[in-house]
Design a protein around this motif. Structure first.
Motif, PDB file in Angstrom:
ATOM      1  N   CYS A 112      76.864   8.849  42.607  1.00 40.37           N
ATOM      2  CA  CYS A 112      75.891   9.484  43.507  1.00 40.37           C
ATOM      3  C   CYS A 112      76.517  10.682  44.221  1.00 40.37           C
ATOM      4  O   CYS A 112      75.861  11.717  44.415  1.00 40.37           O
ATOM      5  CB  CYS A 112      75.378   8.468  44.518  1.00 40.37           C
ATOM      6  SG  CYS A 112      74.304   7.194  43.808  1.00 40.37           S
ATOM      7  N   ALA A 113      77.788  10.553  44.634  1.00 42.18           N
ATOM      8  CA  ALA A 113      78.475  11.667  45.288  1.00 42.18           C
ATOM      9  C   ALA A 113      78.615  12.845  44.335  1.00 42.18           C
ATOM     10  O   ALA A 113      78.395  14.006  44.714  1.00 42.18           O
ATOM     11  CB  ALA A 113      79.845  11.214  45.782  1.00 42.18           C
ATOM     12  N   LEU A 114      78.960  12.567  43.086  1.00 42.99           N
ATOM     13  CA  LEU A 114      79.100  13.630  42.095  1.00 42.99           C
ATOM     14  C   LEU A 114      77.768  14.326  41.836  1.00 42.99           C
ATOM     15  O   LEU A 114      77.698  15.560  41.769  1.00 42.99           O
ATOM     16  CB  LEU A 114      79.660  13.062  40.790  1.00 42.99           C
ATOM     17  CG  LEU A 114      79.774  14.042  39.621  1.00 42.99           C
ATOM     18  CD1 LEU A 114      80.740  15.182  39.964  1.00 42.99           C
ATOM     19  CD2 LEU A 114      80.217  13.330  38.351  1.00 42.99           C
ATOM     20  N   GLU A 115      76.696  13.541  41.700  1.00 45.60           N
ATOM     21  CA  GLU A 115      75.380  14.136  41.469  1.00 45.60           C
ATOM     22  C   GLU A 115      74.963  15.009  42.645  1.00 45.60           C
ATOM     23  O   GLU A 115      74.372  16.075  42.458  1.00 45.60           O
ATOM     24  CB  GLU A 115      74.341  13.039  41.234  1.00 45.60           C
ATOM     25  CG  GLU A 115      74.406  12.407  39.870  1.00 45.60           C
ATOM     26  CD  GLU A 115      74.280  13.415  38.736  1.00 45.60           C
ATOM     27  OE1 GLU A 115      73.386  14.286  38.808  1.00 45.60           O
ATOM     28  OE2 GLU A 115      75.075  13.345  37.802  1.00 45.60           O
ATOM     29  N   GLY A 116      75.250  14.558  43.853  1.00 48.63           N
ATOM     30  CA  GLY A 116      74.927  15.363  45.025  1.00 48.63           C
ATOM     31  C   GLY A 116      75.649  16.694  45.014  1.00 48.63           C
ATOM     32  O   GLY A 116      75.061  17.747  45.309  1.00 48.63           O
ATOM     33  N   LEU A 117      76.930  16.676  44.654  1.00 43.96           N
ATOM     34  CA  LEU A 117      77.714  17.914  44.604  1.00 43.96           C
ATOM     35  C   LEU A 117      77.204  18.840  43.506  1.00 43.96           C
ATOM     36  O   LEU A 117      77.028  20.050  43.724  1.00 43.96           O
ATOM     37  CB  LEU A 117      79.186  17.569  44.364  1.00 43.96           C
ATOM     38  CG  LEU A 117      80.138  18.771  44.215  1.00 43.96           C
ATOM     39  CD1 LEU A 117      80.151  19.617  45.471  1.00 43.96           C
ATOM     40  CD2 LEU A 117      81.555  18.295  43.883  1.00 43.96           C
ATOM     41  N   LEU A 118      76.942  18.295  42.325  1.00 41.14           N
ATOM     42  CA  LEU A 118      76.475  19.118  41.204  1.00 41.14           C
ATOM     43  C   LEU A 118      75.111  19.736  41.502  1.00 41.14           C
ATOM     44  O   LEU A 118      74.869  20.916  41.222  1.00 41.14           O
ATOM     45  CB  LEU A 118      76.409  18.283  39.928  1.00 41.14           C
ATOM     46  CG  LEU A 118      77.754  17.831  39.343  1.00 41.14           C
ATOM     47  CD1 LEU A 118      77.529  16.915  38.142  1.00 41.14           C
ATOM     48  CD2 LEU A 118      78.606  19.029  38.951  1.00 41.14           C
ATOM     49  N   LYS A 119      74.201  18.938  42.067  1.00 40.82           N
ATOM     50  CA  LYS A 119      72.869  19.461  42.364  1.00 40.82           C
ATOM     51  C   LYS A 119      72.929  20.530  43.457  1.00 40.82           C
ATOM     52  O   LYS A 119      72.144  21.483  43.441  1.00 40.82           O
ATOM     53  CB  LYS A 119      71.943  18.318  42.790  1.00 40.82           C
ATOM     54  CG  LYS A 119      71.525  17.420  41.647  1.00 40.82           C
ATOM     55  CD  LYS A 119      70.714  18.190  40.610  1.00 40.82           C
ATOM     56  CE  LYS A 119      70.301  17.328  39.440  1.00 40.82           C
ATOM     57  NZ  LYS A 119      71.446  16.913  38.611  1.00 40.82           N
ATOM     58  N   THR A 120      73.848  20.391  44.391  1.00 39.62           N
ATOM     59  CA  THR A 120      74.002  21.415  45.422  1.00 39.62           C
ATOM     60  C   THR A 120      74.468  22.728  44.800  1.00 39.62           C
ATOM     61  O   THR A 120      73.948  23.804  45.128  1.00 39.62           O
ATOM     62  CB  THR A 120      75.014  20.952  46.482  1.00 39.62           C
ATOM     63  OG1 THR A 120      74.568  19.710  47.065  1.00 39.62           O
ATOM     64  CG2 THR A 120      75.149  21.981  47.590  1.00 39.62           C
ATOM     65  N   MET A 121      75.433  22.646  43.887  1.00 39.83           N
ATOM     66  CA  MET A 121      75.927  23.846  43.216  1.00 39.83           C
ATOM     67  C   MET A 121      74.828  24.501  42.381  1.00 39.83           C
ATOM     68  O   MET A 121      74.667  25.729  42.388  1.00 39.83           O
ATOM     69  CB  MET A 121      77.127  23.478  42.333  1.00 39.83           C
ATOM     70  CG  MET A 121      78.351  23.014  43.110  1.00 39.83           C
ATOM     71  SD  MET A 121      79.653  22.350  42.039  1.00 39.83           S
ATOM     72  CE  MET A 121      79.996  23.766  41.001  1.00 39.83           C
ATOM     73  N   VAL A 122      74.049  23.687  41.670  1.00 36.70           N
ATOM     74  CA  VAL A 122      72.970  24.224  40.843  1.00 36.70           C
ATOM     75  C   VAL A 122      71.907  24.891  41.712  1.00 36.70           C
ATOM     76  O   VAL A 122      71.397  25.973  41.378  1.00 36.70           O
ATOM     77  CB  VAL A 122      72.344  23.108  39.984  1.00 36.70           C
ATOM     78  CG1 VAL A 122      71.080  23.603  39.281  1.00 36.70           C
ATOM     79  CG2 VAL A 122      73.343  22.608  38.941  1.00 36.70           C
ATOM     80  N   LEU A 123      71.562  24.261  42.839  1.00 37.94           N
ATOM     81  CA  LEU A 123      70.563  24.849  43.747  1.00 37.94           C
ATOM     82  C   LEU A 123      71.020  26.213  44.242  1.00 37.94           C
ATOM     83  O   LEU A 123      70.234  27.175  44.253  1.00 37.94           O
ATOM     84  CB  LEU A 123      70.313  23.909  44.925  1.00 37.94           C
ATOM     85  CG  LEU A 123      69.371  24.450  46.016  1.00 37.94           C
ATOM     86  CD1 LEU A 123      67.970  24.652  45.462  1.00 37.94           C
ATOM     87  CD2 LEU A 123      69.343  23.523  47.229  1.00 37.94           C
ATOM     88  N   VAL A 124      72.280  26.312  44.646  1.00 36.22           N
ATOM     89  CA  VAL A 124      72.798  27.592  45.143  1.00 36.22           C
ATOM     90  C   VAL A 124      72.739  28.654  44.054  1.00 36.22           C
ATOM     91  O   VAL A 124      72.309  29.796  44.294  1.00 36.22           O
ATOM     92  CB  VAL A 124      74.246  27.420  45.657  1.00 36.22           C
ATOM     93  CG1 VAL A 124      74.864  28.783  45.971  1.00 36.22           C
ATOM     94  CG2 VAL A 124      74.270  26.537  46.901  1.00 36.22           C
TER      95      VAL A 124
END
Length: 261
Positions: A112-124
């Protein structure tokens, strides 16, 4: 020989598992990283086409349609991927349970932590791309946006903790959860504005906590955005904290069975 504290052991386990999951997530095949960007872009392109056919959703009160859609989709993907990828975390890491320091709950939290980080990067990346195309994608309230983004991540983590136990003990649970993903997107207001629904339907969809998260983050992006009456941050946190507590209790209760399953 110096002994490590429980926190040091847990931190080292999380770090090692995070690096392992990050490599597997981004390099499992040649197109793994590409699809993380391609999926939301394709959804946005499809919905822009739908927008041309459905005149009722051509105008979003107080927001530009493309940033409005992009923010809603990525917020839903943050929840969805945190939930769905958590379901397979335990079975995918069974070999690691030979080490007594590794617990089933660790595998879920790290994913879940990894998905949160990846989705944040993709959003930016997507917001910067949309800005280069001439859209105003900078949030009106950046701190509020980060807070709501984190709140939706907590909700996805909590639901992920719960369904990870169910999907490991009862494999059919995973199929049911995945089948619910598309209907859940529709009633969460991620791709179509819920303001156009009938009042009785609006009252029904307000029971969905994801809707509250998506509409709240849009309010932080667009200060003139008009959302449903009844959207509430406290309701979102009731679900987020309640699901996290329930998920942790289930992991404690069924820890031995999860390892042996």
């Amino acid at each position: 020989m110096q002994t490590r504290s429980s926190w040091q052991v847990t931190r080292n386990v999380w770090h090692a598992m995070f690096m392992r999951e990050a490599l597997a997530r981004t390099m499992s095949d040649r197109f793994a990283a590409f699809w993380m960007l391609a999926e939301p872009v394709l959804f946005v392109m499809i919905m822009i086409g739908v927008r041309q056919l459905l005149g009722r959703v051509r105008v979003i009160a107080g927001a530009d349609f493309i940033p409005w859609l992009l923010v809603g989709l990525m917020t839903f993907f943050l929840f969805r991927d945190g939930m769905t990828r958590a379901m397979g975390a335990i079975n995918a890491n069974k070999a690691l349970f030979a080490y007594r320091q590794v617990k089933p709950v660790d595998t879920v939290l790290v994913r879940c932590a990894l998905e949160g980080l990846l989705k944040t990067m993709v959003l930016v990346i997507l917001l910067v791309g949309a800005a280069l195309l001439g859209h105003d994608t900078f949030p009106d309230n950046p701190l509020g946006t980060l807070f709501i983004w984190g709140s939706v991540w907590l909700l996805g983590t909590g639901i992920g903790l719960v369904v990870s136990v169910g999907a490991t003990l009862i494999p059919e649970v995973e199929k049911i959860v995945r089948m619910m993903a598309i209907p859940l997107m529709l009633i969460s207001g991620a791709i179509l504005p819920v303001n156009f629904l009938r009042h009785d339907i609006q009252e029904f969809v307000l029971y969905n906590p994801i809707l509250h998260g998506i509409e709240l983050i849009r309010l932080q992006f667009f200060h003139r955005y008009v959302t449903l009456s009844g959207v509430d941050l406290l309701y979102l946190y009731y679900w987020a904290l309640g699901s996290i507590a329930l998920g942790l209790l289930l992991h404690v209760k069924f820890s031995i069975r999860l390892k042996a399953q």
